[in-house]
Design a protein around this motif. Structure first.
Motif, PDB file in Angstrom:
ATOM      1  N   GLY A  65     -57.091 -55.875  63.379  1.00 34.96           N
ATOM      2  CA  GLY A  65     -55.973 -55.671  64.277  1.00 34.96           C
ATOM      3  C   GLY A  65     -54.741 -55.080  63.630  1.00 34.96           C
ATOM      4  O   GLY A  65     -54.139 -54.150  64.160  1.00 34.96           O
ATOM      5  N   LEU A  66     -54.355 -55.602  62.466  1.00 29.60           N
ATOM      6  CA  LEU A  66     -53.057 -55.241  61.908  1.00 29.60           C
ATOM      7  C   LEU A  66     -53.064 -53.852  61.270  1.00 29.60           C
ATOM      8  O   LEU A  66     -53.933 -53.555  60.462  1.00 29.60           O
ATOM      9  CB  LEU A  66     -52.660 -56.265  60.846  1.00 29.60           C
ATOM     10  CG  LEU A  66     -52.263 -57.630  61.383  1.00 29.60           C
ATOM     11  CD1 LEU A  66     -52.153 -58.615  60.236  1.00 29.60           C
ATOM     12  CD2 LEU A  66     -50.964 -57.528  62.131  1.00 29.60           C
ATOM     13  N   PRO A  67     -52.085 -53.020  61.600  1.00 29.34           N
ATOM     14  CA  PRO A  67     -52.009 -51.680  61.007  1.00 29.34           C
ATOM     15  C   PRO A  67     -51.935 -51.732  59.481  1.00 29.34           C
ATOM     16  O   PRO A  67     -52.501 -50.880  58.790  1.00 29.34           O
ATOM     17  CB  PRO A  67     -50.702 -51.109  61.574  1.00 29.34           C
ATOM     18  CG  PRO A  67     -50.406 -51.928  62.769  1.00 29.34           C
ATOM     19  CD  PRO A  67     -51.013 -53.258  62.570  1.00 29.34           C
ATOM     20  N   GLU A  68     -51.266 -52.754  58.984  1.00 29.97           N
ATOM     21  CA  GLU A  68     -51.123 -52.906  57.537  1.00 29.97           C
ATOM     22  C   GLU A  68     -52.488 -53.075  56.859  1.00 29.97           C
ATOM     23  O   GLU A  68     -52.809 -52.440  55.864  1.00 29.97           O
ATOM     24  CB  GLU A  68     -50.279 -54.159  57.297  1.00 29.97           C
ATOM     25  CG  GLU A  68     -49.507 -54.186  56.030  1.00 29.97           C
ATOM     26  CD  GLU A  68     -48.725 -55.486  55.952  1.00 29.97           C
ATOM     27  OE1 GLU A  68     -48.838 -56.165  54.956  1.00 29.97           O
ATOM     28  OE2 GLU A  68     -48.046 -55.836  56.964  1.00 29.97           O
ATOM     29  N   ARG A  69     -53.310 -53.965  57.458  1.00 29.75           N
ATOM     30  CA  ARG A  69     -54.663 -54.205  56.933  1.00 29.75           C
ATOM     31  C   ARG A  69     -55.516 -52.946  57.043  1.00 29.75           C
ATOM     32  O   ARG A  69     -56.299 -52.631  56.171  1.00 29.75           O
ATOM     33  CB  ARG A  69     -55.357 -55.302  57.732  1.00 29.75           C
ATOM     34  CG  ARG A  69     -54.885 -56.671  57.462  1.00 29.75           C
ATOM     35  CD  ARG A  69     -55.616 -57.313  56.310  1.00 29.75           C
ATOM     36  NE  ARG A  69     -54.951 -58.553  56.010  1.00 29.75           N
ATOM     37  CZ  ARG A  69     -53.810 -58.645  55.342  1.00 29.75           C
ATOM     38  NH1 ARG A  69     -53.216 -57.561  54.868  1.00 29.75           N
ATOM     39  NH2 ARG A  69     -53.253 -59.818  55.133  1.00 29.75           N
ATOM     40  N   GLN A  70     -55.332 -52.250  58.182  1.00 35.25           N
ATOM     41  CA  GLN A  70     -56.111 -51.031  58.396  1.00 35.25           C
ATOM     42  C   GLN A  70     -55.848 -50.033  57.285  1.00 35.25           C
ATOM     43  O   GLN A  70     -56.765 -49.393  56.781  1.00 35.25           O
ATOM     44  CB  GLN A  70     -55.750 -50.400  59.741  1.00 35.25           C
ATOM     45  CG  GLN A  70     -56.202 -51.241  60.920  1.00 35.25           C
ATOM     46  CD  GLN A  70     -56.029 -50.512  62.247  1.00 35.25           C
ATOM     47  OE1 GLN A  70     -55.549 -49.396  62.279  1.00 35.25           O
ATOM     48  NE2 GLN A  70     -56.416 -51.163  63.326  1.00 35.25           N
ATOM     49  N   LYS A  71     -54.575 -49.930  56.883  1.00 41.14           N
ATOM     50  CA  LYS A  71     -54.220 -48.999  55.805  1.00 41.14           C
ATOM     51  C   LYS A  71     -54.933 -49.393  54.513  1.00 41.14           C
ATOM     52  O   LYS A  71     -55.498 -48.562  53.812  1.00 41.14           O
ATOM     53  CB  LYS A  71     -52.708 -49.016  55.593  1.00 41.14           C
ATOM     54  CG  LYS A  71     -52.005 -47.849  56.310  1.00 41.14           C
ATOM     55  CD  LYS A  71     -50.538 -47.838  55.993  1.00 41.14           C
ATOM     56  CE  LYS A  71     -49.739 -47.801  57.284  1.00 41.14           C
ATOM     57  NZ  LYS A  71     -48.405 -48.396  57.171  1.00 41.14           N
ATOM     58  N   GLU A  72     -54.899 -50.698  54.219  1.00 42.27           N
ATOM     59  CA  GLU A  72     -55.559 -51.185  52.997  1.00 42.27           C
ATOM     60  C   GLU A  72     -57.049 -50.861  53.025  1.00 42.27           C
ATOM     61  O   GLU A  72     -57.628 -50.426  52.036  1.00 42.27           O
ATOM     62  CB  GLU A  72     -55.404 -52.706  52.905  1.00 42.27           C
ATOM     63  CG  GLU A  72     -54.152 -53.151  52.231  1.00 42.27           C
ATOM     64  CD  GLU A  72     -54.057 -54.669  52.212  1.00 42.27           C
ATOM     65  OE1 GLU A  72     -53.374 -55.175  51.341  1.00 42.27           O
ATOM     66  OE2 GLU A  72     -54.662 -55.342  53.083  1.00 42.27           O
ATOM     67  N   VAL A  73     -57.638 -51.110  54.188  1.00 37.05           N
ATOM     68  CA  VAL A  73     -59.070 -50.898  54.324  1.00 37.05           C
ATOM     69  C   VAL A  73     -59.422 -49.430  54.118  1.00 37.05           C
ATOM     70  O   VAL A  73     -60.386 -49.091  53.438  1.00 37.05           O
ATOM     71  CB  VAL A  73     -59.535 -51.388  55.716  1.00 37.05           C
ATOM     72  CG1 VAL A  73     -60.879 -50.796  56.074  1.00 37.05           C
ATOM     73  CG2 VAL A  73     -59.618 -52.900  55.740  1.00 37.05           C
ATOM     74  N   LEU A  74     -58.598 -48.529  54.685  1.00 37.25           N
ATOM     75  CA  LEU A  74     -58.884 -47.105  54.522  1.00 37.25           C
ATOM     76  C   LEU A  74     -58.656 -46.651  53.091  1.00 37.25           C
ATOM     77  O   LEU A  74     -59.323 -45.752  52.596  1.00 37.25           O
ATOM     78  CB  LEU A  74     -58.010 -46.280  55.471  1.00 37.25           C
ATOM     79  CG  LEU A  74     -58.375 -46.386  56.948  1.00 37.25           C
ATOM     80  CD1 LEU A  74     -57.463 -45.515  57.776  1.00 37.25           C
ATOM     81  CD2 LEU A  74     -59.823 -45.981  57.186  1.00 37.25           C
ATOM     82  N   ARG A  75     -57.716 -47.302  52.426  1.00 41.18           N
ATOM     83  CA  ARG A  75     -57.401 -46.899  51.071  1.00 41.18           C
ATOM     84  C   ARG A  75     -58.506 -47.306  50.090  1.00 41.18           C
ATOM     85  O   ARG A  75     -58.904 -46.541  49.224  1.00 41.18           O
ATOM     86  CB  ARG A  75     -56.080 -47.545  50.654  1.00 41.18           C
ATOM     87  CG  ARG A  75     -55.555 -46.966  49.393  1.00 41.18           C
ATOM     88  CD  ARG A  75     -54.109 -47.339  49.137  1.00 41.18           C
ATOM     89  NE  ARG A  75     -53.923 -47.367  47.701  1.00 41.18           N
ATOM     90  CZ  ARG A  75     -53.245 -48.312  47.067  1.00 41.18           C
ATOM     91  NH1 ARG A  75     -52.699 -49.285  47.744  1.00 41.18           N
ATOM     92  NH2 ARG A  75     -53.122 -48.269  45.770  1.00 41.18           N
ATOM     93  N   TYR A  76     -59.000 -48.511  50.238  1.00 41.46           N
ATOM     94  CA  TYR A  76     -59.980 -49.007  49.275  1.00 41.46           C
ATOM     95  C   TYR A  76     -61.426 -48.929  49.766  1.00 41.46           C
ATOM     96  O   TYR A  76     -62.353 -48.962  48.970  1.00 41.46           O
ATOM     97  CB  TYR A  76     -59.672 -50.462  48.904  1.00 41.46           C
ATOM     98  CG  TYR A  76     -58.455 -50.602  48.054  1.00 41.46           C
ATOM     99  CD1 TYR A  76     -58.534 -50.432  46.677  1.00 41.46           C
ATOM    100  CD2 TYR A  76     -57.220 -50.877  48.613  1.00 41.46           C
ATOM    101  CE1 TYR A  76     -57.414 -50.541  45.885  1.00 41.46           C
ATOM    102  CE2 TYR A  76     -56.086 -50.981  47.838  1.00 41.46           C
ATOM    103  CZ  TYR A  76     -56.192 -50.822  46.465  1.00 41.46           C
ATOM    104  OH  TYR A  76     -55.078 -50.915  45.688  1.00 41.46           O
ATOM    105  N   GLY A  77     -61.588 -48.866  51.085  1.00 40.45           N
ATOM    106  CA  GLY A  77     -62.940 -48.986  51.627  1.00 40.45           C
ATOM    107  C   GLY A  77     -63.806 -47.770  51.396  1.00 40.45           C
ATOM    108  O   GLY A  77     -63.330 -46.644  51.289  1.00 40.45           O
ATOM    109  N   MET A  78     -65.106 -48.018  51.295  1.00 37.29           N
ATOM    110  CA  MET A  78     -66.089 -46.942  51.214  1.00 37.29           C
ATOM    111  C   MET A  78     -67.221 -47.287  52.167  1.00 37.29           C
ATOM    112  O   MET A  78     -67.573 -48.443  52.343  1.00 37.29           O
ATOM    113  CB  MET A  78     -66.667 -46.857  49.804  1.00 37.29           C
ATOM    114  CG  MET A  78     -65.767 -46.230  48.783  1.00 37.29           C
ATOM    115  SD  MET A  78     -66.388 -46.607  47.153  1.00 37.29           S
ATOM    116  CE  MET A  78     -67.290 -45.150  46.834  1.00 37.29           C
ATOM    117  N   GLY A  79     -67.779 -46.264  52.791  1.00 30.67           N
ATOM    118  CA  GLY A  79     -68.879 -46.514  53.721  1.00 30.67           C
ATOM    119  C   GLY A  79     -70.136 -45.788  53.274  1.00 30.67           C
ATOM    120  O   GLY A  79     -70.070 -44.676  52.760  1.00 30.67           O
TER     121      GLY A  79
END
Lengths: 295, 61
Positions: free
Chosen positions: A185-199
């Protein structure tokens, strides 16, 4: 010294050496440290002893003595219990747990390797007593070769193709390719996820593989191995940052979402391909059809 | 006892839309809503999910 002293010594030494060889430690394995190793080398020594003395007792026509092999069976079943309990306890404190299927696989491996040691010592002593020390050495080489074959399982790279996809958000929904992973939900978390996440998308090469990677334990094993090797951007108290693997119901592909500390696509791909296919997760629904066709 | 799959709190800017039987935090605007959600997420050890633009829930998984 009796005529059996050297053959027995030979069998025990080769058996114990085999156990040490099979106790190779790498990043995903337990035991990593000295005390864990000592336990297993000691048990390997006992296993080697049991396998070795079987031959002299047959030659001496002491057949009742063979019954101690049943003792070995119950002894090494305990090894499996011990490994299972330890790993289950430790799993609660892992940031990305191994999962029960993986643990069971490791526990089974520990038990079966002791039987491989018994088998090796048995063959060595047999070779030594029937021929000479050269026969023993040849038997040892053959036995170690068979043990190596039996102890190494399959890798995920053999049954799936791994492809990188950048994770993306559609509203609050996190996607890898077209596979829905979770709602953040949180935009802040979304940013973190996009920054570190890999799919990554795992595309099964055949129908059997589809069933294997659908197994939840297998998927957890992938997440654990990748997080172990590349680190994980996660801590207790941040439940939103969690690596997950979800399945595309239409075609059986699996979307793997990870949060590594090191964003190296090629490395991550290699690690996923090297994840063991767990014995307990392997399914072969096509095998039955093949057998029916043969009839 | 471990609580699983449970809505721990709801945070909203539209009081008409909130569910019953759950702790609700009413907020004036989106900014305040996000701030409270961030804090609650950390405190409650749950995940903040967005249902609509006006409604967040914190769920324990």
């Amino acid at each position: 010294m009796s005529e059996y002293t050297y053959p027995i010594l030979f069998g025990v030494v080769v058996g114990t050496a085999t156990r040490i060889y099979m106790l190779r430690t790498d990043y995903r394995q337990y035991p990593t440290y000295l005390h864990g190793k000592i336990i297993h080398v000691a048990l390997g020594f006992i296993a080697a002893g049991l396998g070795t003395v079987a031959i002299p007792s047959i030659l001496e026509e002491e057949f009742t003595a063979i019954t101690f092999l049943t003792l070995a069976a119950s002894q090494f079943r305990d090894v499996r219990n011990m490994e299972r309990n330890t790993l289950n306890e430790l799993d609660n404190y892992e940031l990305v747990p191994r999962g029960k299927t993986y643990i069971e696989g490791i526990a089974i491996a520990f038990e079966s390797r002791n039987y491989l040691v018994i088998f090796t010592s048995f063959l060595c002593t047999l070779g030594f007593l029937l021929f000479n020390i050269l026969g023993g050495i040849i038997a040892a080489v053959i036995a170690i070769f068979i043990s190596t074959k039996l102890m190494s399982g399959g890798r995920l790279g053999e049954i799936v193709e791994v492809e990188y996809f950048e994770p993306r958000f559609d509203g609050p929904g996190l996607y890898v390719d077209n596979i829905y992973i979770m709602n953040i939900g949180l935009p802040e978390r979304q940013k973190e996820v996009l920054r570190y996440g890999m799919g990554f998308i795992l595309k099964p090469k055949n129908f059997d593989a589809r069933a294997t990677i659908a197994n939840l334990g297998q998927r957890q094993a992938i997440l654990h191995d990748v997080s172990n090797a590349l680190g994980v951007y996660r801590d207790s108290g941040t439940p939103a940052l969690v690596p997950l693997a979800k399945r595309d119901l239409d075609d059986g592909r699996v979307g793997v979402f990870i949060l590594p500390q090191e964003n190296d696509i090629e490395k991550a791909k290699k690690i996923i391909e090297k994840v063991p296919t767990l014995e307990n997760a392997i399914r072969m629904p096509k095998e039955r059809e093949k057998k029916l066709e043969e009839r | 006892m471990d609580i699983e799959k449970f809505i721990l709190a709801a945070i909203t800017t539209n009081p008409k839309k909130v569910p019953c039987g759950v702790a609700v935090f009413h907020c004036d605007d989106k900014e305040e809503m996000e701030k409270i959600t961030t804090n609650l997420e950390a405190i409650l050890d749950g995940i903040a999910h967005s249902l609509t633009d006006e409604l967040y829930v914190i769920v324990k998984h």
